[in-house]
Write an enzyme that holds these catalytic residues in place. Sequence first.
Site, PDB file in Angstrom:
ATOM      1  N   HIS A  48     -30.785 -30.070  36.329  1.00  0.00           N
ATOM      2  CA  HIS A  48     -30.110 -30.265  34.896  1.00  0.00           C
ATOM      3  C   HIS A  48     -28.731 -29.694  34.911  1.00  0.00           C
ATOM      4  O   HIS A  48     -28.397 -28.786  35.281  1.00  0.00           O
ATOM      5  CB  HIS A  48     -30.891 -29.188  34.051  1.00  0.00           C
ATOM      6  CG  HIS A  48     -30.687 -29.139  32.593  1.00  0.00           C
ATOM      7  ND1 HIS A  48     -31.348 -29.851  31.635  1.00  0.00           N
ATOM      8  CD2 HIS A  48     -29.539 -28.817  31.856  1.00  0.00           C
ATOM      9  CE1 HIS A  48     -31.077 -29.679  30.514  1.00  0.00           C
ATOM     10  NE2 HIS A  48     -29.867 -28.951  30.486  1.00  0.00           N
TER      11      HIS A  48
ATOM     12  N   HIS B 279     -30.277 -18.766  32.277  1.00  0.00           N
ATOM     13  CA  HIS B 279     -28.971 -18.536  32.810  1.00  0.00           C
ATOM     14  C   HIS B 279     -28.076 -17.304  31.851  1.00  0.00           C
ATOM     15  O   HIS B 279     -28.685 -17.196  30.732  1.00  0.00           O
ATOM     16  CB  HIS B 279     -27.983 -19.665  32.663  1.00  0.00           C
ATOM     17  CG  HIS B 279     -27.714 -20.038  31.132  1.00  0.00           C
ATOM     18  ND1 HIS B 279     -28.504 -20.689  30.475  1.00  0.00           N
ATOM     19  CD2 HIS B 279     -26.432 -20.361  30.499  1.00  0.00           C
ATOM     20  CE1 HIS B 279     -28.065 -21.223  29.138  1.00  0.00           C
ATOM     21  NE2 HIS B 279     -26.703 -20.686  29.123  1.00  0.00           N
TER      22      HIS B 279
ATOM     23  N   GLU C 238     -22.058 -18.084  23.116  1.00  0.00           N
ATOM     24  CA  GLU C 238     -22.335 -19.308  22.463  1.00  0.00           C
ATOM     25  C   GLU C 238     -23.199 -19.005  21.094  1.00  0.00           C
ATOM     26  O   GLU C 238     -24.232 -18.150  21.133  1.00  0.00           O
ATOM     27  CB  GLU C 238     -23.748 -19.888  23.303  1.00  0.00           C
ATOM     28  CG  GLU C 238     -23.237 -20.426  24.878  1.00  0.00           C
ATOM     29  CD  GLU C 238     -24.291 -20.548  25.776  1.00  0.00           C
ATOM     30  OE1 GLU C 238     -25.419 -20.675  25.398  1.00  0.00           O
ATOM     31  OE2 GLU C 238     -24.043 -20.936  26.909  1.00  0.00           O
TER      32      GLU C 238
ATOM     33  N   HIS D 142     -25.801 -15.983  21.208  1.00  0.00           N
ATOM     34  CA  HIS D 142     -26.102 -15.378  22.650  1.00  0.00           C
ATOM     35  C   HIS D 142     -24.702 -15.013  23.351  1.00  0.00           C
ATOM     36  O   HIS D 142     -23.891 -16.141  23.752  1.00  0.00           O
ATOM     37  CB  HIS D 142     -26.574 -16.456  23.841  1.00  0.00           C
ATOM     38  CG  HIS D 142     -28.155 -16.972  23.450  1.00  0.00           C
ATOM     39  ND1 HIS D 142     -28.513 -18.190  23.504  1.00  0.00           N
ATOM     40  CD2 HIS D 142     -29.078 -16.106  22.479  1.00  0.00           C
ATOM     41  CE1 HIS D 142     -29.705 -18.243  23.065  1.00  0.00           C
ATOM     42  NE2 HIS D 142     -30.016 -17.051  22.353  1.00  0.00           N
TER      43      HIS D 142
ATOM     44  N   HIS E 105     -30.440 -15.732  28.447  1.00  0.00           N
ATOM     45  CA  HIS E 105     -31.398 -16.592  27.499  1.00  0.00           C
ATOM     46  C   HIS E 105     -31.922 -17.811  28.249  1.00  0.00           C
ATOM     47  O   HIS E 105     -31.571 -18.054  29.599  1.00  0.00           O
ATOM     48  CB  HIS E 105     -30.606 -17.064  26.397  1.00  0.00           C
ATOM     49  CG  HIS E 105     -29.285 -17.629  26.642  1.00  0.00           C
ATOM     50  ND1 HIS E 105     -28.013 -16.938  27.111  1.00  0.00           N
ATOM     51  CD2 HIS E 105     -28.875 -18.894  26.384  1.00  0.00           C
ATOM     52  CE1 HIS E 105     -27.056 -17.842  27.289  1.00  0.00           C
ATOM     53  NE2 HIS E 105     -27.564 -19.015  26.967  1.00  0.00           N
TER      54      HIS E 105
END
Length: 445
Positions: A302, A345, A351, A375, A381
């Site tokens: 990803h 991560h 964020e 976050h 998270h």
Amino acid sequence: MSGDARKTAESLSYLTGFGNEHASEAVPGALPEGRNSPQRAPLGLYAEQLSGTAFTEPRAHNRRSWLYRVRPSAAHPAFTRTGNGAIRTAPFTETVPDPNRLRWNPLPEPPAGTDFLAGLWTLGGNGDATQRTGMAVHLYHANASMDRVFSDADGELLIVPERGGLLLHTEFGRLHVEPAHVALIPRGVRFRVELLDTAPDGGRSPSARGYVCENYGAPFQLPDLGPIGANGLANARDFRAPVAAYEEVEGPVEVVNKFCGNLWTATYDHSPLDVVAWHGNHVPYVYDLRRFNVIGTISYDHPDPSIFTVLTSPSDTPGLAGVDFVVFAPRWLVGEDTFRPPYFHRNVMSEYMGLIEGAYDAKAEGFVPGGGSLHNMMSAHGPDRETFDRASAAELRPQRVDDGLAFMFETRWPVTLAPQAAGAGHLQQRYDDVWQGLERHFRAL
């Protein structure tokens, strides 16, 4: 606001090419030839420069526009302080940065007669507006069009509608922006917001809801593409500026100015949206997020969310943004032997994520359009338990992700909450529960 508004073509018919020099005139001959400030400007207009950067910044970074207007901006009475409402500005010092993961439901319904400015509600931010560093996250919920004019000397405003279309009447002309679009109002540009859509419950009153990133730092620009090459992500030609339009309004008009965190008001005897022609690159624009050219893996793993960056406000450290605007647009997932949702991560960046429509592929429930999550840096998270279980067992066929549109304001500094956000009734109290039940699966060989 009543009055005559004139234009030469429909809003959004003027293609900018991002950040380049452009021009528009509402009346033929209003733009001077060869000189920015001739001894006598055409048609009895006043020439005025609006500078969004210092005069001496490098040419590639310099933002300025020349405006040819009915009256100069200097022709106004004194400003006086007025209430700030629910707007707050950096530095945010009333609370301490919170390492916990936080999530909010949408803003509650506002009182009747709430316009865009009165409906702005600050979640938090970082930096210092007086030092031109950092950013703030705001939300808005409005049910009335503005009959006053607003400008922000502290920063540029990136408006992300989630519900209801907006018609932005700016000094440069009109911009029509709707959900799945974003609009940017540069620092210092005057505008007012007209609501276009009725409430979703069928009521007759207009309604609009969404998000705003107030960027105190360097103006947003397209990110460098590096190894991606010459094409991909947001295309410069898809950013559109307004056609010149001007208002001929005589009579009292309230003008509100945000300056160093406070609101100031003055009553003009005319509309300041009286620019007949303009040229430059310090201009408002609108961008359709559905035009974003998504880059992704065609093998495995990803990719990092940086590949979804639409706009970036660079800092003094290359690659470390004061704030990035990121969109998770419709795309195909084809990675083999890959956990396809966003991975677990911890990030040095902070964020704030919002949802414009549908659902987000890393969240099963609780993250709804109009809501948002924060976050802060290094807070762990990732996908909730239900998403993890489903994605871990899924048959990996090519998958089209087109049932949601989410975005992120990502910033180099922690976001400190305004007290009203820390104690809001729509703050979800048990957000951490979405990660409960992630069981131990480890088995030693």
